[in-house]
Structures are given as structure tokens and as C-alpha cells.
Design a protein around this motif. Structure first.
Motif, PDB file in Angstrom:
ATOM      1  N   GLU A  67       0.470   4.459   4.856  1.00 16.26           N
ATOM      2  CA  GLU A  67      -0.246   3.357   5.520  1.00 16.26           C
ATOM      3  C   GLU A  67       0.710   2.258   5.970  1.00 16.26           C
ATOM      4  O   GLU A  67       0.558   1.674   7.031  1.00 16.26           O
ATOM      5  CB  GLU A  67      -1.254   2.711   4.555  1.00 16.26           C
ATOM      6  CG  GLU A  67      -2.313   3.639   4.044  1.00 16.26           C
ATOM      7  CD  GLU A  67      -3.000   3.084   2.787  1.00 16.26           C
ATOM      8  OE1 GLU A  67      -3.921   3.733   2.322  1.00 16.26           O
ATOM      9  OE2 GLU A  67      -2.589   1.996   2.283  1.00 16.26           O
ATOM     10  N   ARG A 127       3.721   6.325  -7.169  1.00 12.94           N
ATOM     11  CA  ARG A 127       2.349   6.707  -6.833  1.00 12.94           C
ATOM     12  C   ARG A 127       1.425   5.509  -6.964  1.00 12.94           C
ATOM     13  O   ARG A 127       1.534   4.722  -7.896  1.00 12.94           O
ATOM     14  CB  ARG A 127       1.866   7.825  -7.753  1.00 12.94           C
ATOM     15  CG  ARG A 127       2.616   9.103  -7.453  1.00 12.94           C
ATOM     16  CD  ARG A 127       1.993  10.247  -8.178  1.00 12.94           C
ATOM     17  NE  ARG A 127       2.924  11.365  -8.154  1.00 12.94           N
ATOM     18  CZ  ARG A 127       2.711  12.474  -8.818  1.00 12.94           C
ATOM     19  NH1 ARG A 127       1.638  12.603  -9.568  1.00 12.94           N
ATOM     20  NH2 ARG A 127       3.583  13.443  -8.744  1.00 12.94           N
ATOM     21  N   VAL A 128       0.507   5.392  -6.000  1.00 10.82           N
ATOM     22  CA  VAL A 128      -0.457   4.297  -6.004  1.00 10.82           C
ATOM     23  C   VAL A 128      -1.851   4.923  -6.097  1.00 10.82           C
ATOM     24  O   VAL A 128      -2.197   5.787  -5.299  1.00 10.82           O
ATOM     25  CB  VAL A 128      -0.340   3.478  -4.691  1.00 10.82           C
ATOM     26  CG1 VAL A 128      -1.319   2.316  -4.693  1.00 10.82           C
ATOM     27  CG2 VAL A 128       1.087   2.988  -4.485  1.00 10.82           C
ATOM     28  N   ASN A 129      -2.637   4.511  -7.055  1.00  7.60           N
ATOM     29  CA  ASN A 129      -4.008   5.027  -7.176  1.00  7.60           C
ATOM     30  C   ASN A 129      -4.941   4.338  -6.190  1.00  7.60           C
ATOM     31  O   ASN A 129      -4.864   3.122  -6.003  1.00  7.60           O
ATOM     32  CB  ASN A 129      -4.552   4.777  -8.586  1.00  7.60           C
ATOM     33  CG  ASN A 129      -3.891   5.691  -9.597  1.00  7.60           C
ATOM     34  OD1 ASN A 129      -3.654   6.859  -9.319  1.00  7.60           O
ATOM     35  ND2 ASN A 129      -3.585   5.156 -10.751  1.00  7.60           N
ATOM     36  N   PHE A 130      -5.780   5.110  -5.526  1.00  5.70           N
ATOM     37  CA  PHE A 130      -6.793   4.501  -4.658  1.00  5.70           C
ATOM     38  C   PHE A 130      -7.943   5.481  -4.474  1.00  5.70           C
ATOM     39  O   PHE A 130      -7.798   6.685  -4.727  1.00  5.70           O
ATOM     40  CB  PHE A 130      -6.184   4.094  -3.306  1.00  5.70           C
ATOM     41  CG  PHE A 130      -5.784   5.248  -2.434  1.00  5.70           C
ATOM     42  CD1 PHE A 130      -6.625   5.695  -1.415  1.00  5.70           C
ATOM     43  CD2 PHE A 130      -4.557   5.895  -2.617  1.00  5.70           C
ATOM     44  CE1 PHE A 130      -6.252   6.757  -0.613  1.00  5.70           C
ATOM     45  CE2 PHE A 130      -4.183   6.958  -1.819  1.00  5.70           C
ATOM     46  CZ  PHE A 130      -5.042   7.395  -0.810  1.00  5.70           C
ATOM     47  N   PHE A 131      -9.092   4.956  -4.077  1.00  9.15           N
ATOM     48  CA  PHE A 131     -10.241   5.811  -3.802  1.00  9.15           C
ATOM     49  C   PHE A 131     -10.235   6.169  -2.328  1.00  9.15           C
ATOM     50  O   PHE A 131     -10.209   5.287  -1.470  1.00  9.15           O
ATOM     51  CB  PHE A 131     -11.545   5.097  -4.174  1.00  9.15           C
ATOM     52  CG  PHE A 131     -11.779   5.098  -5.656  1.00  9.15           C
ATOM     53  CD1 PHE A 131     -12.262   6.244  -6.287  1.00  9.15           C
ATOM     54  CD2 PHE A 131     -11.499   3.976  -6.425  1.00  9.15           C
ATOM     55  CE1 PHE A 131     -12.463   6.258  -7.659  1.00  9.15           C
ATOM     56  CE2 PHE A 131     -11.693   3.992  -7.794  1.00  9.15           C
ATOM     57  CZ  PHE A 131     -12.176   5.127  -8.420  1.00  9.15           C
ATOM     58  N   ASP A 132     -10.263   7.473  -2.043  1.00  8.96           N
ATOM     59  CA  ASP A 132     -10.273   7.902  -0.650  1.00  8.96           C
ATOM     60  C   ASP A 132     -11.717   7.927  -0.150  1.00  8.96           C
ATOM     61  O   ASP A 132     -12.662   7.920  -0.945  1.00  8.96           O
ATOM     62  CB  ASP A 132      -9.651   9.308  -0.546  1.00  8.96           C
ATOM     63  CG  ASP A 132      -9.042   9.540   0.824  1.00  8.96           C
ATOM     64  OD1 ASP A 132      -9.556   8.965   1.804  1.00  8.96           O
ATOM     65  OD2 ASP A 132      -8.057  10.294   0.921  1.00  8.96           O
ATOM     66  N   LYS A 133     -11.866   7.973   1.171  1.00  9.41           N
ATOM     67  CA  LYS A 133     -13.209   8.008   1.748  1.00  9.41           C
ATOM     68  C   LYS A 133     -13.885   9.353   1.427  1.00  9.41           C
ATOM     69  O   LYS A 133     -15.070   9.422   1.169  1.00  9.41           O
ATOM     70  CB  LYS A 133     -13.141   7.794   3.262  1.00  9.41           C
ATOM     71  CG  LYS A 133     -12.785   6.360   3.646  1.00  9.41           C
ATOM     72  CD  LYS A 133     -12.887   6.107   5.120  1.00  9.41           C
ATOM     73  CE  LYS A 133     -11.615   6.330   5.909  1.00  9.41           C
ATOM     74  NZ  LYS A 133     -10.387   5.704   5.470  1.00  9.41           N
ATOM     75  N   GLY A 144       0.815  -1.217   0.000  1.00  9.18           N
ATOM     76  CA  GLY A 144       0.000   0.000   0.000  1.00  9.18           C
ATOM     77  C   GLY A 144       0.842   1.259   0.000  1.00  9.18           C
ATOM     78  O   GLY A 144       2.071   1.217  -0.179  1.00  9.18           O
ATOM     79  N   ALA A 145       0.197   2.388   0.216  1.00  9.92           N
ATOM     80  CA  ALA A 145       0.893   3.673   0.205  1.00  9.92           C
ATOM     81  C   ALA A 145       1.853   3.769   1.394  1.00  9.92           C
ATOM     82  O   ALA A 145       1.644   3.134   2.432  1.00  9.92           O
ATOM     83  CB  ALA A 145      -0.126   4.806   0.265  1.00  9.92           C
TER      84      ALA A 145
END
Lengths: 349, 78
Positions: A169, A178-184, A165-166
């Protein structure tokens, strides 16, 4: 289930061999875990085990780079591990550079995953953070308890080829990937929250830290060294005998300014080192080995330089924060400038 | 510290053993030294030879200070 095979690299200090007086210790391989490997073993549970530990002195590694790399690589190869772990080195500069260097070599030559840990200001972090996972640790061994589970967890993820993960974290130093992810929360919301925190003087974390390119253009060369005043500066902790200003042996909070008018040679009776990060025997016997006043006086007498500046500046570069070092030097650089010093020789241990 | 000295416009040479650290920190003129606990010495030599060695390193340091550089440069001691 098969346990993964781990080789662990540590320095002479963590192996319990000794401090700086043993920093020349040559690489050796031992069965099982040693020192901090015990905590790592605990964190691995039944998933992995340290089959061998390689111990090497920090000075030996850095002063005999090619030889040390080759010897240690052969040792690692001989036990055929699944992963190589080094450190953690916290803010120990030579140890951090050694951990990064040997991890890079093992990764490249043996094609197995590697991981190490260090404090963000360790010079090894800047050199290697984009080449391997470096777990972010505190600046001293007091951070061992926090560092070990993070390192063990990341090591197991690497071994099981799980996605990493990032950095924020997983607890490693940002490596530029860079890692793409959906934030809350959506971006606008996060930006406004950040702004409100900033206005209220509360802590906030930027999502886009500016890269730190702190480079200074070289100053023009000295035109005629025979006619200028040259000053000596050191991070090697040379002080008048007795360390009158009590400069700390590590994490220095101050620098010293000492007059050397009429001093032609530093002797064991008059000068010593306050530095706690290298074996002080040689500097205490003859401090010219770190702050070369004797030869500079010869140069002055022979007309090779104009003058040796009548003061020197000194601090202990051992776990001392970048912030402090910068402030010390900004201060004495201005004093040097005001006194028309036109060249500086800065020595480091 | 080298950068802060350079920032006020004084040329500075960094004499140190672990030159990769000096490169990372951002020194522009670098002279490699002997060993971490004795950068400008060698206790296995006799006093006279040791001072000669120190002189050689410092001569290189003076050459470095007198040489224009346009980026980070390591000056090997000859």
C-alpha cells in the motif's frame, strides 16, 4: 506550524556536477535543495523543507567508505535535521549502496528517521531493505515523478510518527515486517480468486512470496593451478576496439565472446570498454586494468598457471537485469565447461 | 554471473572493488580490487609498478582459487 527540517543526500550526477568523470567528487554540503530536492520540496508543501543537501560522488563514497561516512555524518549533525532522505538511486548500484549505507549510519548515530528509494534489483536494496524504508522505484530516473510523492508521503508519516501501512500500500520494498489487518475478502475467497486468475493466465499477486535464497555452494578448490586452464570473464565491458557486437553501455542485452589467441597485452589501439557506468578513461588507455590479459600471459609463460583460455567473456554490468546476467553466464559457463576450463577469474568495476 | 559459473562446478574468484556487493550477490571467493574504474591497476603509478600491483592481486586470486572454502571468503591482497 514549525516546518520539519530535512537533509537530502544525492550523488554528483543528480547535483548536476557531472557523470562518471566526476564520480570521485568529495562530500560537500549546500544550503537548500539541489536537483531532485526541488520535486521533494514541492511534495512537502508547507510541512517540511530541505535545509541542506549533501552531494558526494558514488565512487568516492564506495572507495573511501569510513572517511565518507564520517564526513557526511558530521555534516548532517551540523544542521540538526528531523529526517534524512537519500536518493532515489533507481538502479544505479554504487549510488544505491551509498544511499543505504549513509542512511543506516545516520539512523544509528543520530537516531533520526531515514528514508531512501531504489529499484528492487539495486544491490543496495538487498543489503538494506530490512534496515530502513526503501521506496520501490523504477529502474531509471524516468521513475522520478512516481517516486517523489511516495517518498515525501512516507517521510511525513515517519516525522509525524503515524503508523506505516503494508509495503504494497505504501510503496516501499517489503522488509520482512508483518502487519496484521482485516482484508475486505476472507482468505478462502482470495485464494480461489488467485487460482482462477492463475488458470486463466491473468496476473495475480501471492500473499506469501517465497524467500529468495539464491546461494551456490563453493566449488572445490583447484588442486594444481600450474596444470589447469584459467579463463577471464568481466562485467567491466572490455571489448575489441569499436565494440563489434555493439554491447550496450547500460542494460546490456548480450555478452561478447572474443578470441585472444596470440594477444599478450591489451592496448589503447586494440581494446576499450563499452561500459557506461564508470569513467572509461583508464580502461580505454589500458584495458588490462580491468581484464588483466598481460599478467595472465606472464603467468602462463612462467608456468604459474597451465594455460590462459583462448577466449574471454564480457558484458556491461550497468543496470543490466539479474535475469539477463544469469542467462548470459549460464550460457558461457557451459561453454567454459565444455572446453574443460577449470578456473575462472571474474573482474567487476 | 559468478553463481552461474560456480553452478556448473568451476571454481571462480570475483575480483572487485565494492566487496559488500559481491557478498550480497553471493560470490564465494572474493579478492578486493583497487578502484571502480581500474580494479586491477592504478594510473598514478608508472607502468612497471602498476603491472607489479596487478600481478599481486592476481596472485591472491590464484591463491583463492586453490583454497578450499566452506562459505563466502574475502582474500585480502598482501
Amino acid at each position: 506550524m514549525k516546518k520539519f527540517r530535512v537533509v537530502h543526500y544525492i550523488n554528483q550526477f543528480y547535483a548536476g556536477i557531472g557523470g562518471e568523470e566526476f564520480a570521485d567528487y568529495k562530500p560537500e554540503i549546500r544550503d537548500g535543495f539541489v536537483g531532485p530536492g526541488m520535486a521533494l520540496t514541492g511534495a512537502f508543501g508547507d510541512k517540511a523543507e530541505i535545509v541542506s543537501t549533501i552531494v558526494c560522488g558514488d565512487s568516492y563514497f564506495n572507495e573511501n567508505l569510513e572517511e565518507a561516512k564520517k564526513t557526511i555524518l558530521d555534516m548532517v549533525r551540523s544542521v540538526n535535521p528531523d529526517i534524512f532522505i537519500a536518493g532515489p538511486a533507481f538502479n544505479a548500484g554504487r549510488y544505491g549502496v551509498a544511499c543505504g549505507t549513509i542512511c543506516e549510519t545516520v539512523q544509528k548515530e543520530l537516531n533520526i528517521p531515514v528514508i531512501t528509494g531504489m529499484f528492487e534489483e539495486n544491490p543496495g536494496a538487498e543489503m538494506f531493505k530490512d534496515k530502513m524504508l526503501i521506496v520501490a522505484t523504477r529502474d531509471s530516473a524516468a521513475g522520478m515523478r512516481a517516486a517523489v510523492p511516495t517518498m515525501a508521503n512516507l517521510a511525513l508519516k515517519l516525522l509525524n510518527k503515524e503508523p506505516i501501512g503494508a509495503s504494497i500500500e505504501e510503496g516501499y520494498l517489503p522488509n520482512g515486517t508483518r502487519v496484521n489487518f482485516f482484508d475486505k475478502e476472507r482468505g478462502s475467497r482470495r485464494a480461489v480468486d488467485m487460482l482462477l486468475n492463475k488458470m486463466a493466465g491473468k496476473p495475480f499477486t501471492t500473499e506469501y512470496p517465497m524467500p529468495d535464497f539464491d546461494r551456490v555452494e563453493p566449488s572445490p578448490a583447484v588442486k594444481d593451478i600450474k596444470s589447469v586452464t584459467v579463463a577471464l570473464v568481466t562485467s567491466g565491458g572490455i571489448v575489441p576496439k569499436g565494440n563489434p557486437d555493439r554491447i550496450e553501455s547500460s542494460s546490456a542485452s548480450k555478452f561478447g565472446e572474443y578470441d585472444i589467441t596470440g594477444v599478450n597485452d591489451l592496448t589503447a589501439d586494440t581494446y576499450e570498454t563499452a561500459h557506461g557506468g564508470y569513467d572509461p578513461v583508464y580502461a580505454n588507455a589500458d584495458a588490462d586494468r580491468v581484464l588483466p590479459v598481460d599478467v595472465m600471459r606472464d603467468f602462463e609463460r612462467e608456468g604459474i598457471i597451465g594455460k590462459l583460455y583462448n577466449k574471454f567473456y564480457t558484458t556491461v554490468g550497468n543496470g543490466t537485469s539479474t535475469k539477463n546476467s544469469k542467462a548470459f553466464a549460464a550460457d558461457f559457463a557451459q561453454r567454459l565447461k565444455n572446453d574443460n576450463v577449470q578456473a575462472v577469474i571474474l573482474t567487476s568495476t | 554471473m559468478v553463481k552461474e559459473i560456480e553452478r556448473v562446478g568451476i571454481p571462480v574468484v570475483h575480483v572487485c572493488t565494492v566487496t559488500p556487493i559481491s557478498m550480497t550477490v553471493g560470490a564465494n571467493r572474493i579478492v578486493p580490487a583497487i578502484a571502480i574504474p581500474y580494479p586491477l591497476g592504478n594510473p598514478t603509478l608508472d607502468v612497471k609498478e602498476e603491472k607489479q600491483l596487478r600481478r599481486k592481486i592476481l596472485n591472491t586470486a590464484l591463491v583463492a582459487l586453490s583454497t578450499e572454502v566452506d562459505g563466502q571468503t574475502i582474500f585480502e591482497v598482501k
